[in-house]
Design an enzyme around this catalytic site. Sequence first.
Site, PDB file in Angstrom:
ATOM      1  N   ARG D 248       0.860  -1.183   0.000  1.00  0.00           N
ATOM      2  CA  ARG D 248       0.000   0.000   0.000  1.00  0.00           C
ATOM      3  C   ARG D 248       0.894   1.230   0.000  1.00  0.00           C
ATOM      4  O   ARG D 248       1.548   1.501   1.014  1.00  0.00           O
ATOM      5  CB  ARG D 248      -0.891  -0.034   1.238  1.00  0.00           C
ATOM      6  N   HIS D 252      -3.493   4.550   4.755  1.00  0.00           N
ATOM      7  CA  HIS D 252      -4.706   3.749   4.578  1.00  0.00           C
ATOM      8  C   HIS D 252      -5.796   4.537   3.853  1.00  0.00           C
ATOM      9  O   HIS D 252      -6.445   4.026   2.947  1.00  0.00           O
ATOM     10  CB  HIS D 252      -5.228   3.279   5.934  1.00  0.00           C
ATOM     11  N   TYR D 261       3.267   4.358  12.269  1.00  0.00           N
ATOM     12  CA  TYR D 261       3.441   2.911  12.373  1.00  0.00           C
ATOM     13  C   TYR D 261       4.349   2.288  11.327  1.00  0.00           C
ATOM     14  O   TYR D 261       4.560   1.089  11.326  1.00  0.00           O
ATOM     15  CB  TYR D 261       2.079   2.204  12.393  1.00  0.00           C
TER      16      TYR D 261
HETATM   17  C1  LIG Z   1     -15.879  -5.479   9.869  1.00  0.00           C
HETATM   18  C2  LIG Z   1     -14.989  -4.295   9.760  1.00  0.00           C
HETATM   19  N1  LIG Z   1     -14.156  -4.002  10.753  1.00  0.00           N
HETATM   20  C3  LIG Z   1     -13.354  -2.920  10.695  1.00  0.00           C
HETATM   21  C4  LIG Z   1     -13.368  -2.107   9.611  1.00  0.00           C
HETATM   22  C5  LIG Z   1     -12.464  -0.868   9.545  1.00  0.00           C
HETATM   23  N2  LIG Z   1     -11.451  -1.058   8.517  1.00  0.00           N
HETATM   24  C6  LIG Z   1     -11.629  -0.559   7.279  1.00  0.00           C
HETATM   25  S1  LIG Z   1     -10.409  -1.028   6.250  1.00  0.00           S
HETATM   26  C7  LIG Z   1      -9.595  -1.877   7.462  1.00  0.00           C
HETATM   27  C8  LIG Z   1      -8.332  -2.595   7.142  1.00  0.00           C
HETATM   28  C9  LIG Z   1      -8.488  -3.535   6.003  1.00  0.00           C
HETATM   29  O1  LIG Z   1      -7.283  -4.190   5.758  1.00  0.00           O
HETATM   30  P1  LIG Z   1      -7.112  -5.137   4.521  1.00  0.00           P
HETATM   31  O2  LIG Z   1      -8.202  -6.122   4.481  1.00  0.00           O
HETATM   32  O3  LIG Z   1      -5.734  -5.671   4.535  1.00  0.00           O
HETATM   33  O4  LIG Z   1      -7.332  -4.179   3.270  1.00  0.00           O
HETATM   34  P2  LIG Z   1      -6.415  -2.939   2.846  1.00  0.00           P
HETATM   35  O5  LIG Z   1      -7.088  -1.704   3.391  1.00  0.00           O
HETATM   36  O6  LIG Z   1      -5.074  -3.157   3.396  1.00  0.00           O
HETATM   37  O7  LIG Z   1      -6.438  -2.948   1.364  1.00  0.00           O
HETATM   38  C10 LIG Z   1     -10.287  -1.778   8.653  1.00  0.00           C
HETATM   39  C11 LIG Z   1      -9.837  -2.366   9.913  1.00  0.00           C
HETATM   40  C12 LIG Z   1     -14.266  -2.427   8.581  1.00  0.00           C
HETATM   41  N3  LIG Z   1     -14.380  -1.684   7.479  1.00  0.00           N
HETATM   42  N4  LIG Z   1     -15.056  -3.515   8.682  1.00  0.00           N
END
Ligand SMILES: Cc1ncc(C[n+]2csc(CCOP(=O)(O)OP(=O)(O)O)c2C)c(N)n1
Lengths: 327, 327, 335, 335
Positions: D248, D252, D261
């Site tokens: 990434r 975020h 971090y």
């Molecule tokens: C059920 C749920 N819990 C928490 C969140 C908050 N949240 C949004 S994106 C994210 C991280 C997602 O990580 P990943 O699956 O690795 O996708 P990336 O953003 O790295 O592409 C979190 C914790 C959410 N959207 N849905």
Amino acid sequence: MAVISYIQAVNAAMREEMEKDEKVFILGEDVGEKGGVFKATEGLYQEFGEERVLDTPLAESAIAGVGIGAAMYGMKPVAEMQFADFIMPAVNQIISEAAKTRYRSNNDWTCPITIRAPYGGGIHGALYHSQSVESLFSHVPGLKIVMPSTPYDVKGLLKSAIQDEDPVLFFEHKRAYRLVKGEVPDEEYTLPIGKADIKKEGEDITVISYGLCLHFAMEAAEKLEDEGISTHILDLRTVYPLDQEAIIEAASKTGKVLLVTEDNKEGSLMGEVSAIIAEHCLFDLDAPVQRLAGPEVPAMPYAPTMEKYFMMNPEKIEKAIRELAQF
Amino acid sequence: MAVISYIQAVNAAMREEMEKDEKVFILGEDVGEKGGVFKATEGLYQEFGEERVLDTPLAESAIAGVGIGAAMYGMKPVAEMQFADFIMPAVNQIISEAAKTRYRSNNDWTCPITIRAPYGGGIHGALYHSQSVESLFSHVPGLKIVMPSTPYDVKGLLKSAIQDEDPVLFFEHKRAYRLVKGEVPDEEYTLPIGKADIKKEGEDITVISYGLCLHFAMEAAEKLEDEGISTHILDLRTVYPLDQEAIIEAASKTGKVLLVTEDNKEGSLMGEVSAIIAEHCLFDLDAPVQRLAGPEVPAMPYAPTMEKYFMMNPEKIEKAIRELAQF
Amino acid sequence: MTSKRHEELGLSDEQVLSMYEMMLLARKIDERMWLLNRAGKIPFVVSCQGQEAAQVGAAMALNTKEDYLLPYYRDIGLVLGFGMSATDLMMQGFARAEDPNSGGRQMPGHFGQKKNRIVSGSSPVTTQLPHAAGIALAAKMEKKNFVTLVSFGEGSSNQGDFHEGANFAGVHNLPVIFLCENNKYAISVPIEKQLACDKVSDRAIGYGMPGYTVDGNDPLAVYEAVKNASDRCKNGEGPTLIETVSYRLTPHSSDDDDSSYRSKEEVEEEKKKDSIHTFSKYLKEMNVLTEEKENEMLDKIRQIVDEATEAAENAPYADPESSLKYVYADKDGEV
Amino acid sequence: MTSKRHEELGLSDEQVLSMYEMMLLARKIDERMWLLNRAGKIPFVVSCQGQEAAQVGAAMALNTKEDYLLPYYRDIGLVLGFGMSATDLMMQGFARAEDPNSGGRQMPGHFGQKKNRIVSGSSPVTTQLPHAAGIALAAKMEKKNFVTLVSFGEGSSNQGDFHEGANFAGVHNLPVIFLCENNKYAISVPIEKQLACDKVSDRAIGYGMPGYTVDGNDPLAVYEAVKNASDRCKNGEGPTLIETVSYRLTPHSSDDDDSSYRSKEEVEEEKKKDSIHTFSKYLKEMNVLTEEKENEMLDKIRQIVDEATEAAENAPYADPESSLKYVYADKDGEV
Ligand SMILES: Cc1ncc(C[n+]2csc(CCOP(=O)(O)OP(=O)(O)O)c2C)c(N)n1
Ligand SMILES: Cc1ncc(C[n+]2csc(CCOP(=O)(O)OP(=O)(O)O)c2C)c(N)n1
Ligand SMILES: [Mg+2]
Ligand SMILES: [Mg+2]
């Protein structure tokens, strides 16, 4: 007395409890090094180490479930759901497990977990970062649900929640985090879970609310004071189980009651508040119990036009109080 | 007109819809060869084959979620949750997904799924096979919740649910399955979702209820008729969104209202019914709106002594009606 | 079964005899429950039959005075191993006030007894897996050296909580043993309709833990696997997934009629592998057990089960009003 | 990257050029969103940066006129591939009434457009996996030969719905591709704290499906993997799990500060592998792309993005009262 923000009160309550009791620990998504997406756990990872401030995998049922297991063992977990909207995957763990542990084991096992989650709208969070989820749980014996409005209440009640011997859901309004500031004593204190609080004495209209809406009601009341309308404001603080006595007293006092929630109306916990009043205060009422709430749509939209339309604000409350006064 | 049981009505409704529309299919645990643990899907696997009557892995979030995906594609899935208590792992899929699909896509995508589940107690099912779960969902715009009391209503409403363009939760009282029998027309019919039904006309007391309790209320009313107390009985049938008009009319008719649910009281959907009455019928009421409900404990215990203590029955209703009549 | 396998595992003759005795006790308690059910005395039974070897083998490999157990509803053998008595079990069968699991609040098979570190469970399957990870996390945080064992069926291994619980344990390298008692059915749904992998233990790699599949009819194989997993836990090497393969010899529960979804022949075929017979045979071949000793055992067990049944049958239900108790701490005792 | 790898995969020079162009378009739309966010014009951005190769490589391997897509919030490259326009994307960035995804109801990144078979998604992660299985089930029931691709992050692969969705697809042998875009972080939580297996694709065996891990910075590798998986689907061989590993490159989202971090050095190191540069280099080495052609592309893209931005900026919001619409079918249009 120091003036701190709502979120600083959240942070301070956890810090104090962690300092006092080694069994208290935090778990959730991004609560560690980052200090939480809203910074509620800021500094705690640095102060208490990664063993007591755990970044978990992205899995809410495990956050709740692991916390429940640890609590059954005798720890005092404080689990964070990143947004209240994301508590949904953990509903089974909360309702089937945490709420029923003591009862099902005939008092042999207990589950002293605290689950914190930021709720509420008005922050461009759209459908899934704006919801009020309290009504989902405000029907489940075994749970307690706390939704404070001021930093003073936040700190005193979060400390009580962590110390509580039973599971407590602690919902924090995310728009209040930085918007709302208030005085907090320097010395340690806690506040009783289960007790509503009169935030303003008044004579003409009773407004019952909680969380961010409480502040909107206070603003509205202040304006109306000039027009000669005196508003009595009760802050539920604990929305489940409800403080029936305080509700009955507040409703009876003026005979005209307005219930305010940011949540949509049908099935919201304000229905229960209204029912309590209908059961106990029928002959003290001078007007039908009014509920002011969000519209009956699945959740708050993103575009500012629509978000504003959905969201509660002081003007809507002012109008509703005025109408009730004229009834 | 044939006399059939409540569960036969469930079965017949599904069979007819499957015969009529190839897009209708069933999925759930043990719904196939075994025909369901209560036999609600008996014979359907044999008649329609395993492609339209799917035994799923033991995973409720997938049962709901796969059904939702299929519904978004354009199928008409009928998902079974083996017991309403086990809908909890599927709450995220139901509330975050099914309920919000149409709204969040601005009407581009829809989710015409039916989710059936047996609820309710009195069958030695204990804490996790006796719960009423409707209040968990009776606050979620986008969902409809149907809880019929008679075979006639079951059949007409389940067919409507399957045909509905939006997600419908269809809760069947498991003790009614074989206990309750009734006449059902031979020709095809459907009944409108969203409409309550007067099950008995009366003058003195209005009882509003749904599901199995409706029958208990009818029994009680019959007995009281001899004492000269005339009871008006409204069957909600659809418990969300509520039929406000019918509620207001029924409450206003007698001015004395008793709401009956098997669920525990605080936060149950009867709070909403009471609130609607309090909002609209205040000056027509001759007595406070009364709610008769289960005790505030997490769920119904197993031992017959305790189960009986928790469970609703005609005697409890009779007593409550009599008290209200004397008010 | 020709060499003295149990000796190779460090088990004495006495130990394997008590292993067998506990398996027999579990079986006999279960059989009695069915009789009582068919006689209309207890409304519900859910069985351990066919899984005694796995359960008792696992229990014997643990430190039942220190370790934590999160059993599922079939685990009579495991809870006996952890100190629950036949009378306790009968009390829950009869839903009596003295039932240590729930005071008659829960259905039979919902075990929980704090003094024996048997953690209270519910009916929705698989919720106990994250709990087990939580208890193991507490052990790690508190620097305690006990092991947590959690068991579940192969059907239940398809729930989200299996994945989330196992993953959490893997990431945090927790001292927990995941014991999947694969009995080839989830009520009526056969394993091919539950999962598409060859073995449930194939899932272990996805959580960074070792996975083993062992013969669930062989208490020694299960003992060995659980013992090794327990050693791994104690050495800080983290969790293990163990799958024991056997067969559910009874219908799913007293409410089920299994003839609608499986053949008598299939059941008869599987009965040949029933551990109660095969282990008895092994012990006799090893000259550890004789016909005579076995009959003594059976007599003793019959007496235990009789006494437990009688005690439970004569014990009172809880007061109706007591159903209001223990919702919250501060309401304790209030009615 | 010395032999003409794309030819070996059956891709013409034209095809890889349009592949690159779509990657660039995705990147440039994303970059513009950040500018607009920093200028205070749009409240929120969530990026595709670092994942364009995986997304566009996957899209090009599918039949974007028939297949179904369940994307996640970073998938600008995928939705472009399935026919969403730059203007559509800007409309959602600005939350305008004309946003085809939600009419401004959802935050940016919540894709859905029925005419292009892009299935509406929500914010709670991973709920789309069971949906994908459901759509693939419908395909099988209706005997349609389309493929369903669902994507998600590696953090999201720890949710119960990953397990339940993948297992369902495995058991029913459904034509679905699970595309895990592993970018090494879930907000601030690094992959080691998310999962304990070496590769997300290690989980595939647990669902009886093949799992592959490919370089997410290499669109050709992703193309190949998805192509093969799609062929499997069409041949009735069932689902595949594909993990694309990249990084990434942005925080975020626009609400995140990633400096708390992870180190600048780490990010700089990963930027060296950025597919926009490495694929450009490959194409130039293969004499498919020239500096000049690239500049033409960039000009064209700039114009597209400018026009999209302008159109969206000048488009109206939905009426406030329209927020009451479309709760149920029978309320359509009612206000
Ligand atoms: C059920 C749920 N819990 C928490 C969140 C908050 N949240 C949004 S994106 C994210 C991280 C997602 O990580 P990943 O699956 O690795 O996708 P990336 O953003 O790295 O592409 C979190 C914790 C959410 N959207 N849905
Ligand atoms: C969440 C949930 N869904 C459904 C049920 C109903 N149910 C009870 S046991 C069972 C089958 C369990 O199968 P398995 O995990 O293989 O265990 P076994 O009974 O075969 O030992 C089902 C579907 C339940 N208890 N919990
Ligand atoms: Mg099984
Ligand atoms: Mg990621």
